[in-house]
Scaffold this active site. Structure first.
Site, PDB file in Angstrom:
ATOM      1  N   GLU A 207      -9.019  -4.573  -9.631  1.00  0.00           N
ATOM      2  CA  GLU A 207      -9.731  -4.012  -8.474  1.00  0.00           C
ATOM      3  C   GLU A 207     -10.219  -2.623  -8.850  1.00  0.00           C
ATOM      4  O   GLU A 207      -9.976  -2.145  -9.956  1.00  0.00           O
ATOM      5  CB  GLU A 207      -8.819  -3.980  -7.237  1.00  0.00           C
ATOM      6  CG  GLU A 207      -7.525  -3.230  -7.441  1.00  0.00           C
ATOM      7  CD  GLU A 207      -6.543  -3.339  -6.275  1.00  0.00           C
ATOM      8  OE1 GLU A 207      -6.968  -3.566  -5.134  1.00  0.00           O
ATOM      9  OE2 GLU A 207      -5.339  -3.158  -6.534  1.00  0.00           O
TER      10      GLU A 207
ATOM     11  N   LYS B 209       0.848  -1.202   0.000  1.00  0.00           N
ATOM     12  CA  LYS B 209       0.000   0.000   0.000  1.00  0.00           C
ATOM     13  C   LYS B 209       0.883   1.252   0.000  1.00  0.00           C
ATOM     14  O   LYS B 209       1.125   1.869   1.036  1.00  0.00           O
ATOM     15  CB  LYS B 209      -0.941  -0.031   1.213  1.00  0.00           C
ATOM     16  CG  LYS B 209      -2.115   0.935   1.098  1.00  0.00           C
ATOM     17  CD  LYS B 209      -3.179   0.616   2.118  1.00  0.00           C
ATOM     18  CE  LYS B 209      -4.233   1.692   2.249  1.00  0.00           C
ATOM     19  NZ  LYS B 209      -5.158   1.791   1.117  1.00  0.00           N
TER      20      LYS B 209
HETATM   21  N1  PLP Z   1      -7.612  -1.725  -3.340  1.00  0.00           N
HETATM   22  C1  PLP Z   1      -7.036  -0.513  -3.430  1.00  0.00           C
HETATM   23  C2  PLP Z   1      -6.245  -0.185  -4.651  1.00  0.00           C
HETATM   24  C3  PLP Z   1      -7.200   0.435  -2.403  1.00  0.00           C
HETATM   25  O1  PLP Z   1      -6.620   1.639  -2.508  1.00  0.00           O
HETATM   26  C4  PLP Z   1      -7.991   0.093  -1.277  1.00  0.00           C
HETATM   27  C5  PLP Z   1      -8.194   1.027  -0.175  1.00  0.00           C
HETATM   28  O2  PLP Z   1      -7.779   2.164  -0.207  1.00  0.00           O
HETATM   29  C6  PLP Z   1      -8.573  -1.171  -1.233  1.00  0.00           C
HETATM   30  C7  PLP Z   1      -8.353  -2.066  -2.281  1.00  0.00           C
HETATM   31  C8  PLP Z   1      -9.432  -1.601  -0.073  1.00  0.00           C
HETATM   32  O3  PLP Z   1      -8.641  -1.878   1.063  1.00  0.00           O
HETATM   33  P1  PLP Z   1      -9.231  -1.723   2.525  1.00  0.00           P
HETATM   34  O4  PLP Z   1     -10.463  -2.560   2.600  1.00  0.00           O
HETATM   35  O5  PLP Z   1      -8.148  -2.224   3.407  1.00  0.00           O
HETATM   36  O6  PLP Z   1      -9.525  -0.256   2.718  1.00  0.00           O
END
Ligand code: PLP
Length: 290
Positions: free
Chosen positions: A185, A153
């Site tokens: 995604e 991330k």
């Molecule tokens: N995928 C991406 C690219 C994201 O930036 C995020 C959240 O910001 C998610 C998935 C979802 O992750 P989470 O459920 O941990 O917020």
């Protein structure tokens, strides 16, 4: 923001007014996007899925060899203090950790004794009663032109920002990213569909997507609700013809997707399973929040 609405933010050990918060221009987060982040949502002044977010922060930092000299208890105390100082009832806490500043620009990582930069701030936002949660969102597909380690991330969010702007220009609310004909995604969320034989499908974890903390929580909920679950990739066409589609993320919980590239999903209204999972996720999150 005026004097009265100045937030108190956290920068490297200090709680300061946002106007007084500073980071070096040589910070590698600023120069090289050399940093990672987490967003935890807050309900009733308490943190949702906190251990999950901190676990992922540790993994992201370790993958990039960024030091994280704060344990989970200390990070929880900082989050809670910010929530308290800003009287935050509902919204998010944003945390960013960068490799810090070596006092100049250089591609090579600085010496191990360089202090990482840790910044946190709160964002007040109505999450439970969000219109998107009630009415659903329309998405437009965009090519997935991000780097190949999307499981980390990082703060390099220029391409997701571009994809969201392109989706907005196309009249949609958000972007779904597509690679080799398959949806990876959303630009800031994980994607799901419900097939006509009532199987929930979400893409399997790999370096192609971020392992969403909300995704994991919703998978557990789906099991308790006795829903069939399958982890695999799906195409745009399959999603357009699905019974339901939705996305998950910390700040959007479970949000129905009602159209993909202008094609209505199901009857073009939020689906029943998405609605149930959203309600169950909110209830469970309130119960378990720290
Ligand atoms: N995928 C991406 C690219 C994201 O930036 C995020 C959240 O910001 C998610 C998935 C979802 O992750 P989470 O459920 O941990 O917020």
């Amino acid at each position: 923001m005026d004097e009265m609405t100045q937030r108190t933010v956290y920068v490297n050990g200090d709680y300061v007014a946002e106007r007084d918060a500073t980071v070096s221009i040589f910070d590698r987060g600023f120069l090289l996007a050399d940093g990672v982040y987490e967003v935890s949502s807050v309900l009733g002044g308490k943190l949702v899925d906190f251990p999950g977010h901190m676990g992922r922060l540790k993994r992201s930092a370790a993958a990039l060899e960024i030091a994280l000299p704060w344990d989970e208890e200390t990070l929880l105390a900082i989050h809670r203090e910010l929530i308290r100082r800003n009287a935050l009832d509902e919204g998010m806490v944003y945390l960013q950790l960068t490799r810090g500043s070596a006092g100049d620009r250089d591609f090579h990582y600085p010496d191990a004794d360089t202090q990482p930069t840790l910044v946190l701030f709160t964002q007040a936002k109505s999450l439970v009663d969000a219109r998107s949660g009630r009415e659903g969102i329309r998405v437009a597909t965009q090519p997935d032109w991000r780097w190949a380690r999307r499981d980390i991330k990082t703060v390099q969010l220029l391409y997701p920002a571009m994809a969201k702007m392109a989706a907005k220009a196309a009249g949609a609310d958000d972007a779904w990213l597509v690679e080799d004909g398959m949806v990876t995604e959303g630009a800031s969320n994980n994607v799901w569909m419900l097939t006509h034989d009532a199987t929930l499908v979400t893409r399997e974890l790999s370096s192609a997507i971020l392992p969403g903390i909300t995704r994991a929580a919703v998978m557990t909920l789906a099991e308790t609700l006795a829903l069939q679950l399958e982890e695999r990739a799906f195409s745009v066409e399959e999603a357009q013809q699905a019974r339901e589609c939705f996305v998950t993320s910390a700040s959007s919980f479970v949000t129905p997707v009602i159209a993909i590239d202008g094609v209505p999903v199901g009857d073009g209204r939020p689906g029943e399973v998405a609605r149930r999972l959203r309600a169950a996720y909110i209830e469970e999150s309130r119960r378990r929040a720290l």
